[in-house]
Write an enzyme that holds these catalytic residues in place. Structure first.
Site, PDB file in Angstrom:
ATOM      1  N   LYS A   1      36.697  32.344  38.780  1.00 55.04           N
ATOM      2  CA  LYS A   1      38.072  31.953  38.465  1.00 55.04           C
ATOM      3  C   LYS A   1      38.252  30.449  38.480  1.00 55.04           C
ATOM      4  CE  LYS A   1      40.816  36.005  39.604  1.00 55.04           C
ATOM      5  NZ  LYS A   1      41.948  36.532  40.347  1.00 55.04           N
TER       6      LYS A   1
ATOM      7  N   LYS B   1      33.295  42.197  31.715  1.00 59.00           N
ATOM      8  CA  LYS B   1      34.236  43.141  32.318  1.00 59.00           C
ATOM      9  C   LYS B   1      35.554  43.154  31.522  1.00 59.00           C
ATOM     10  CE  LYS B   1      36.433  41.720  35.964  1.00 59.00           C
ATOM     11  NZ  LYS B   1      36.911  41.283  37.269  1.00 59.00           N
TER      12      LYS B   1
ATOM     13  N   LYS C   1      42.218  41.007  32.406  1.00 59.23           N
ATOM     14  CA  LYS C   1      43.472  40.508  31.848  1.00 59.23           C
ATOM     15  C   LYS C   1      43.329  39.083  31.345  1.00 59.23           C
ATOM     16  CE  LYS C   1      44.956  41.117  36.504  1.00 59.23           C
ATOM     17  NZ  LYS C   1      45.828  41.994  37.236  1.00 59.23           N
TER      18      LYS C   1
HETATM   19  P1  TYM Z   1      43.023  43.307  40.741  1.00 58.65           P
HETATM   20  O1  TYM Z   1      44.492  43.188  40.776  1.00 58.65           O
HETATM   21  O2  TYM Z   1      42.229  42.291  39.981  1.00 58.65           O
HETATM   22  O3  TYM Z   1      42.604  44.725  40.194  1.00 58.65           O
HETATM   23  C1  TYM Z   1      43.194  45.910  40.716  1.00 58.65           C
HETATM   24  C2  TYM Z   1      42.143  47.000  40.787  1.00 58.65           C
HETATM   25  O4  TYM Z   1      41.600  47.247  39.480  1.00 58.65           O
HETATM   26  C3  TYM Z   1      40.176  47.199  39.553  1.00 58.65           C
HETATM   27  N1  TYM Z   1      39.650  46.699  38.281  1.00 58.65           N
HETATM   28  C4  TYM Z   1      38.703  47.325  37.561  1.00 58.65           C
HETATM   29  N2  TYM Z   1      38.044  48.480  37.762  1.00 58.65           N
HETATM   30  C5  TYM Z   1      37.149  48.868  36.825  1.00 58.65           C
HETATM   31  N3  TYM Z   1      36.890  48.133  35.715  1.00 58.65           N
HETATM   32  C6  TYM Z   1      37.518  46.962  35.459  1.00 58.65           C
HETATM   33  N4  TYM Z   1      37.264  46.270  34.352  1.00 58.65           N
HETATM   34  C7  TYM Z   1      38.489  46.513  36.418  1.00 58.65           C
HETATM   35  N5  TYM Z   1      39.293  45.425  36.495  1.00 58.65           N
HETATM   36  C8  TYM Z   1      39.992  45.554  37.643  1.00 58.65           C
HETATM   37  C9  TYM Z   1      39.880  46.251  40.691  1.00 58.65           C
HETATM   38  O5  TYM Z   1      38.584  46.449  41.195  1.00 58.65           O
HETATM   39  C10 TYM Z   1      40.959  46.621  41.681  1.00 58.65           C
HETATM   40  O6  TYM Z   1      40.573  47.755  42.448  1.00 58.65           O
HETATM   41  N6  TYM Z   1      41.704  41.550  45.227  1.00 58.65           N
HETATM   42  C11 TYM Z   1      42.242  42.689  44.520  1.00 58.65           C
HETATM   43  C12 TYM Z   1      43.597  43.131  45.010  1.00 58.65           C
HETATM   44  C13 TYM Z   1      43.702  43.363  46.477  1.00 58.65           C
HETATM   45  C14 TYM Z   1      43.166  44.471  47.190  1.00 58.65           C
HETATM   46  C15 TYM Z   1      43.555  44.266  48.546  1.00 58.65           C
HETATM   47  C16 TYM Z   1      42.410  45.591  46.829  1.00 58.65           C
HETATM   48  C17 TYM Z   1      44.335  42.569  47.360  1.00 58.65           C
HETATM   49  N7  TYM Z   1      44.273  43.116  48.611  1.00 58.65           N
HETATM   50  C18 TYM Z   1      43.182  45.167  49.535  1.00 58.65           C
HETATM   51  C19 TYM Z   1      42.050  46.481  47.828  1.00 58.65           C
HETATM   52  C20 TYM Z   1      42.434  46.270  49.167  1.00 58.65           C
HETATM   53  C21 TYM Z   1      42.364  42.338  43.045  1.00 58.65           C
HETATM   54  O7  TYM Z   1      42.485  41.198  42.683  1.00 58.65           O
HETATM   55  O8  TYM Z   1      42.455  43.412  42.232  1.00 58.65           O
END
Ligand code: TYM
Length: 343
Positions: free
Chosen positions: A114, A206, A209
């Site tokens: 990032k 991947k 967004k």
């Molecule tokens: P975030 O908001 O980027 O994504 C949310 C969830 O979607 C999953 N994900 C994917 N899974 C499969 N293929 C993809 N291309 C893909 N893109 C996104 C992510 O793995 C995630 O599960 N850090 C986390 C948010 C967070 C969190 C937490 C998660 C904050 N605190 C505590 C679990 C527990 C994040 O940025 O996810």
């Protein structure tokens, strides 16, 4: 000590939700509520690690909460809330900032991705972000965390933070009459055929967004026609589908589309290949498009219905936050004593 099995997960309200978020995370949230006590958070404090227009943040926070519910998460049985409402997340994150080491944080590949070469200009919050994520999880002593594969390293860090806290504060934990394994060593739940949904344009990237190409991702709120077009135009190789999973090796785009089909159909890649092996993309892509529309359109329609009434979303998030706060404060009042803060 045996911890009560408890699920925690979260999604950021930054940008629009896409198929990766749905298949890698939100769909799994729905499945896990059948067997576990679950807490699902809209992590608005994580979102502001990069600039968000305040009005967009409010809109996206409600939309993510609505999408959870539209996908099938029950906000009465589970806890659904936005992170910033429970101030203990920030409080525990500070303690964890002082437990985690700079070296651990510097190895986080997501930060490097990032920040790129621009590390001088990204927010300090973006660097510290995994400590906040550990706080989200450990505040509730969650034992299981369903996420996509991209979060694996952050969950390993969560385990390291829990172990170091338990170890560093061991004598104080015992002095307080608490169990020596104070925080659980959380299990990541990264399972199923779509833990890493890839871009529809490039099987090495991947689905995300932040990809500049809108054709690379399917948004949860895309209409039927758009979903169909994006899938039919997805990059593929010229070969027909193999009959066995081994035949997907080295065929990244094919593997991705078969994985998406399997996840949407609640089956396995092997089963999809038993059905479509030997057929060409001309047969498979329309079938995939129909399946995706059948699964996603009702979720989009229900999300739209829910966001039209923001007060009702705010009400279930407030209720969820009130329930989350009880556990959060119980943990935080122990942590304050363990650390040596006077109250
Ligand atoms: P975030 O908001 O980027 O994504 C949310 C969830 O979607 C999953 N994900 C994917 N899974 C499969 N293929 C993809 N291309 C893909 N893109 C996104 C992510 O793995 C995630 O599960 N850090 C986390 C948010 C967070 C969190 C937490 C998660 C904050 N605190 C505590 C679990 C527990 C994040 O940025 O996810």
């Amino acid at each position: 000590m045996a911890f009560t099995p408890r699920v925690f997960s979260g999604t950021q309200p930054s940008g629009d939700l896409h198929l990766g978020n749905y298949l890698g995370a939100i769909k799994r949230y729905v499945e896990m509520q059948k067997t576990h006590e679950c807490i699902y958070c809209v992590v608005d404090m994580h979102a502001i690690t990069v600039w968000q227009e305040p009005a967009d943040l409010r809109r996206a926070t409600r939309e993510v909460a609505a999408a959870y519910v539209a996908a099938g998460v029950d906000p009465k049985k589970n806890i659904v809330f936005n992170q910033s409402r429970v101030h203990q997340h920030a409080e525990l994150a500070w303690v964890f900032n002082c437990v985690a080491r700079m070296g651990w944080m510097s190895r986080m590949t997501q930060f490097k991705d990032k920040a790129g070469k621009n590390t001088e200009h990204v927010s300090l919050g973006l660097f510290a972000y995994p400590a906040l994520m550990a706080a989200d999880i450990l505040l509730y002593k969650a034992t299981h965390v369903p996420v996509g594969e991209d979060q694996k390293q952050h969950l390993e860090l969560t385990r390291d933070i829990a172990a170091k806290f338990n170890n560093d504060f061991g004598p104080s934990i015992r002095e307080q009459g608490l169990d020596a394994d104070y925080f659980p060593i959380t299990e990541p739940v990264i399972a199923g055929p779509a833990t890493r949904v890839m871009s529809l344009r490039d099987g090495t990237k991947k689905m995300s967004k932040s990809d500049p190409s809108e054709q690379s991702r399917i948004l949860l709120m895309d209409d039927a026609d758009t979903i169909s077009k994006k899938l039919k135009r997805a990059t593929t190789d010229p070969e027909p589908l193999p009959s066995e999973e081994k035949g997907l090796e080295g065929r990244l785009e094919a593997d991705n589309l078969v994985g998406i089909y399997a996840a949407l159909a609640d089956t396995t890649k092997a089963e999809v290949l038993r059905q479509y092996g030997g057929q060409g993309w001309g047969a498979f892509k329309p079938a995939l498009a129909d399946l995706a529309v059948a699964r996603l359109a009702p979720i989009a329609a229900e999300t739209r219905r829910l966001v039209a009434d923001p007060a009702s979303i705010d009400a279930f998030m407030a209720d969820g936050a009130a329930r989350a706060s009880e556990t959060a404060e119980r943990t935080m009042s122990e942590v304050r004593r363990i650390v040596g803060f006077i109250r």
